[in-house]
Design an enzyme around this catalytic site. Structure first.
Site, PDB file in Angstrom:
ATOM      1  CG  HIS A 145       7.306 -11.077   6.865  1.00 27.53           C
ATOM      2  ND1 HIS A 145       6.642 -10.320   7.785  1.00 27.53           N
ATOM      3  CD2 HIS A 145       8.603 -10.717   6.934  1.00 27.53           C
ATOM      4  CE1 HIS A 145       7.512  -9.524   8.392  1.00 27.53           C
ATOM      5  NE2 HIS A 145       8.704  -9.747   7.895  1.00 27.53           N
TER       6      HIS A 145
ATOM      7  CG  HIS B 111      -2.150  -0.972   0.856  1.00 25.54           C
ATOM      8  ND1 HIS B 111      -2.205  -2.255   1.357  1.00 25.54           N
ATOM      9  CD2 HIS B 111      -3.215  -0.846   0.030  1.00 25.54           C
ATOM     10  CE1 HIS B 111      -3.288  -2.853   0.878  1.00 25.54           C
ATOM     11  NE2 HIS B 111      -3.910  -2.027   0.072  1.00 25.54           N
TER      12      HIS B 111
ATOM     13  CD  GLU C  29       6.939  -9.461  11.680  1.00 31.69           C
ATOM     14  OE1 GLU C  29       6.087  -8.646  11.314  1.00 31.69           O
ATOM     15  OE2 GLU C  29       8.162  -9.276  11.594  1.00 31.69           O
TER      16      GLU C  29
ATOM     17  CG  HIS D 282      12.250 -12.850   8.213  1.00 32.63           C
ATOM     18  ND1 HIS D 282      12.132 -12.674   9.573  1.00 32.63           N
ATOM     19  CD2 HIS D 282      11.829 -11.693   7.653  1.00 32.63           C
ATOM     20  CE1 HIS D 282      11.661 -11.454   9.813  1.00 32.63           C
ATOM     21  NE2 HIS D 282      11.476 -10.840   8.654  1.00 32.63           N
TER      22      HIS D 282
HETATM   23 CO    CO Z   1      10.525  -9.027   8.534  1.00 34.77          CO
END
Ligand code: CO
Length: 292
Positions: free
Chosen positions: A177, A119, A207, A239
């Site tokens: 993610h 966005h 997350e 990650h």
């Molecule tokens: Co991250």
């Protein structure tokens, strides 16, 4: 004999034909179309091969169009700059393209879901579309998972890129993610379609939801003793290297190993797999077709 009305008509036609030449006020720019690919970016050098792959595929699919890059993460850009590697932000890349005479640009998001990063990029692209003396049009291609059919196509892409050495009863765990943004819903959405094809292909996120604990519960219920850990991100970056496959006690590999599951990390981002790249490039094609 000429009639005055015929002459007037002729003059009008000539004037109308000449009109477009005046419309630009001071020099028509020749149309110049280009592509801007935008990734989050990565500080892991080996992970950049995934982005090189998508670059090569984009150039092969859209020959004759210049392909440029931007990284949306300021932190990543700053870390790379400290190593002497310079990458543009999306705004900087678009400003350069504007200066270099591009009139029509299709921006393609290499994000996985339409979350915060996407966005932000949408706002930047909109800001550059139709600036006075700027570019005529900037369109934006959707991330990997956007429209409902993308989720099913992505489930098929996952199935097409499973580790070839996987045996019956072994699980494949995708590490997404995840986010607090409502677009997190795409991860359980993908899990739904995958579950209908293969109940041992599982989605977890760092997350968001599903969580690692959700994945562990399924592994326990199904008595899985061996699992492949695969990043569900464009690149196998920080990650994947640390949260997924790292040696720290709280990495997915360590947690699952303690649960009695033998883990096989696969350090390959989705941008390295043709099946996923095709979805992104379909979205880029749609963005190019939306250019006037
Ligand atoms: Co991250």
């Amino acid at each position: 004999m000429f009639k005055a009305s015929h002459v007037c008509g002729l003059v009008l036609v000539v004037f109308l034909l000449a009109l477009p030449a005046f419309a630009g006020h001071g020099g028509e720019r020749p149309a110049k179309k280009g592509i801007l690919l935008v990734a989050f970016g990565t500080t892991v050098p080996e992970a950049r091969t995934a982005l090189d792959h998508i670059d090569a595929r984009a150039k092969a699919r859209f020959p004759g169009l210049e392909v440029r890059w931007a990284y949306s993460s300021r932190i990543v850009r700053e870390k790379l700059a400290a190593q002497g590697l310079s990458f543009d932000s999306p705004a900087m890349a678009l400003a350069r393209m504007m200066d270099d005479g591009f009139t029509h640009v299709a921006v393609q998001s290499l994000q996985t879901i339409p979350g915060e990063e996407f966005h932000g990029l949408q706002k930047t692209a909109q800001a550059f579309s139709g600036l006075p003396k700027g570019m005529d049009a900037v369109t934006l291609g959707l991330p990997l998972l956007a429209e409902p059919e993308d989720v099913e196509a992505c489930a098929r892409a996952v199935m097409a890129s499973l580790p070839a050495e996987r045996k019956a009863g072994e699980a494949v765990i995708l590490m997404g993610h995840g986010t607090h943004h409502p677009a997190n819903i795409y991860y359980p959405g993908l899990q739904y379609f995958l579950g209908r094809i293969d109940p041992l292909v599982l989605v977890g996120t760092v997350e968001g939801a599903p969580s690692l604990d959700d994945v562990r519960r399924v592994l326990r219920e199904r008595k899985v003793s061996r699992a492949y850990l695969v990043p569900f991100m464009a690149v196998a970056g920080d990650h994947a290297m640390n949260d997924m496959a790292g040696d720290e006690n709280d990495s997915w590999k360590s947690v699952l190993t303690a649960d009695g599951v033998t883990c096989v990390p696969v350090l390959r981002g989705t941008a390295e797999n043709q099946a996923f790249v095709d979805i992104w490039l379909d979205h880029l094609q749609a963005a190019l077709e939306r250019l006037p």
